[in-house]
Design a protein around this motif. Structure first.
Motif, PDB file in Angstrom:
ATOM      1  N   GLN A  11      53.582  73.963  21.224  1.00 41.16           N
ATOM      2  CA  GLN A  11      54.752  74.590  21.817  1.00 41.16           C
ATOM      3  C   GLN A  11      54.658  76.111  21.673  1.00 41.16           C
ATOM      4  O   GLN A  11      54.305  76.610  20.608  1.00 41.16           O
ATOM      5  N   PRO A  12      54.964  76.844  22.753  1.00 39.79           N
ATOM      6  CA  PRO A  12      54.920  78.305  22.640  1.00 39.79           C
ATOM      7  C   PRO A  12      56.041  78.803  21.736  1.00 39.79           C
ATOM      8  O   PRO A  12      57.130  78.234  21.691  1.00 39.79           O
ATOM      9  N   ALA A  13      55.760  79.851  21.005  1.00 39.09           N
ATOM     10  CA  ALA A  13      56.759  80.418  20.096  1.00 39.09           C
ATOM     11  C   ALA A  13      57.861  81.101  20.906  1.00 39.09           C
ATOM     12  O   ALA A  13      57.587  81.871  21.826  1.00 39.09           O
ATOM     13  N   LYS A  14      59.093  80.803  20.564  1.00 40.11           N
ATOM     14  CA  LYS A  14      60.232  81.408  21.254  1.00 40.11           C
ATOM     15  C   LYS A  14      60.465  82.800  20.675  1.00 40.11           C
ATOM     16  O   LYS A  14      60.678  82.960  19.477  1.00 40.11           O
ATOM     17  N   GLN A  15      60.430  83.813  21.539  1.00 41.24           N
ATOM     18  CA  GLN A  15      60.654  85.173  21.081  1.00 41.24           C
ATOM     19  C   GLN A  15      62.148  85.457  21.042  1.00 41.24           C
ATOM     20  O   GLN A  15      62.877  85.105  21.959  1.00 41.24           O
ATOM     21  N   GLU A  16      62.562  86.095  19.995  1.00 43.57           N
ATOM     22  CA  GLU A  16      63.968  86.427  19.832  1.00 43.57           C
ATOM     23  C   GLU A  16      64.076  87.920  19.529  1.00 43.57           C
ATOM     24  O   GLU A  16      63.310  88.473  18.757  1.00 43.57           O
ATOM     25  N   PHE A  17      65.039  88.569  20.158  1.00 45.94           N
ATOM     26  CA  PHE A  17      65.246  89.995  19.933  1.00 45.94           C
ATOM     27  C   PHE A  17      65.868  90.225  18.567  1.00 45.94           C
ATOM     28  O   PHE A  17      66.639  89.408  18.069  1.00 45.94           O
ATOM     29  N   ILE A  18      65.552  91.363  17.979  1.00 38.94           N
ATOM     30  CA  ILE A  18      66.128  91.698  16.681  1.00 38.94           C
ATOM     31  C   ILE A  18      67.608  92.023  16.834  1.00 38.94           C
ATOM     32  O   ILE A  18      68.438  91.577  16.056  1.00 38.94           O
ATOM     33  N   PHE A  19      67.943  92.807  17.857  1.00 39.42           N
ATOM     34  CA  PHE A  19      69.324  93.216  18.075  1.00 39.42           C
ATOM     35  C   PHE A  19      69.964  92.345  19.148  1.00 39.42           C
ATOM     36  O   PHE A  19      69.329  91.953  20.109  1.00 39.42           O
ATOM     37  N   GLN A  20      71.244  92.088  18.975  1.00 35.21           N
ATOM     38  CA  GLN A  20      72.012  91.297  19.938  1.00 35.21           C
ATOM     39  C   GLN A  20      73.028  92.216  20.624  1.00 35.21           C
ATOM     40  O   GLN A  20      73.077  93.410  20.374  1.00 35.21           O
ATOM     41  N   ASN A  21      73.847  91.647  21.499  1.00 34.59           N
ATOM     42  CA  ASN A  21      74.832  92.431  22.251  1.00 34.59           C
ATOM     43  C   ASN A  21      75.788  93.202  21.339  1.00 34.59           C
ATOM     44  O   ASN A  21      76.165  94.332  21.643  1.00 34.59           O
ATOM     45  N   LYS A  22      76.175  92.595  20.235  1.00 35.69           N
ATOM     46  CA  LYS A  22      77.101  93.248  19.308  1.00 35.69           C
ATOM     47  C   LYS A  22      76.473  94.514  18.715  1.00 35.69           C
ATOM     48  O   LYS A  22      77.144  95.537  18.560  1.00 35.69           O
ATOM     49  N   ASN A  23      75.171  94.450  18.402  1.00 39.73           N
ATOM     50  CA  ASN A  23      74.477  95.625  17.883  1.00 39.73           C
ATOM     51  C   ASN A  23      74.471  96.748  18.913  1.00 39.73           C
ATOM     52  O   ASN A  23      74.715  97.912  18.574  1.00 39.73           O
ATOM     53  N   TYR A  24      74.167  96.413  20.149  1.00 39.05           N
ATOM     54  CA  TYR A  24      74.108  97.428  21.200  1.00 39.05           C
ATOM     55  C   TYR A  24      75.485  98.019  21.492  1.00 39.05           C
ATOM     56  O   TYR A  24      75.599  99.201  21.790  1.00 39.05           O
TER      57      TYR A  24
END
Length: 89
Positions: A11-24
């Motif tokens: 299975q390919p590794a799911k990439q996740e962003f460090i920052f979310q909408n709340k951070n931005y």
């Protein structure tokens, strides 16, 4: 290799962003505070170098604008350290 290890590696590794909408959101609020602080700090000069303008020592330029810049920097630090994945109890 066992079956579990083989299935996990296919299975390919799911990439996740460090920052979310709340951070931005907090990032842009802090950036706006810093920008407003620098805008309030600007001006107060004189066209004639022989005439001194007392407006350079106004409350807006000496107290309000630097305070806004520091508050904006504090919000930026909070936006970086904020963990949106933290579970509430």
């Amino acid at each position: 290799m066992g079956k579990k290890q083989k299935q996990q590696s296919d299975q390919p590794a799911k990439q996740e962003f460090i920052f979310q909408n709340k951070n931005y959101l907090f990032f842009f609020v802090g950036l706006a505070c810093i920008a407003i602080g620098f805008i309030l700090m600007s001006g107060g000069g004189s066209d004639d170098p022989n005439v001194f303008n007392e407006d350079i020592y106004s409350f807006r330029r000496i107290r309000l604008a630097p305070t806004l810049v520091l508050i904006g920097l504090g919000i930026e630090i909070y936006a970086i350290l904020l963990n949106p994945h933290k579970k509430k109890n």
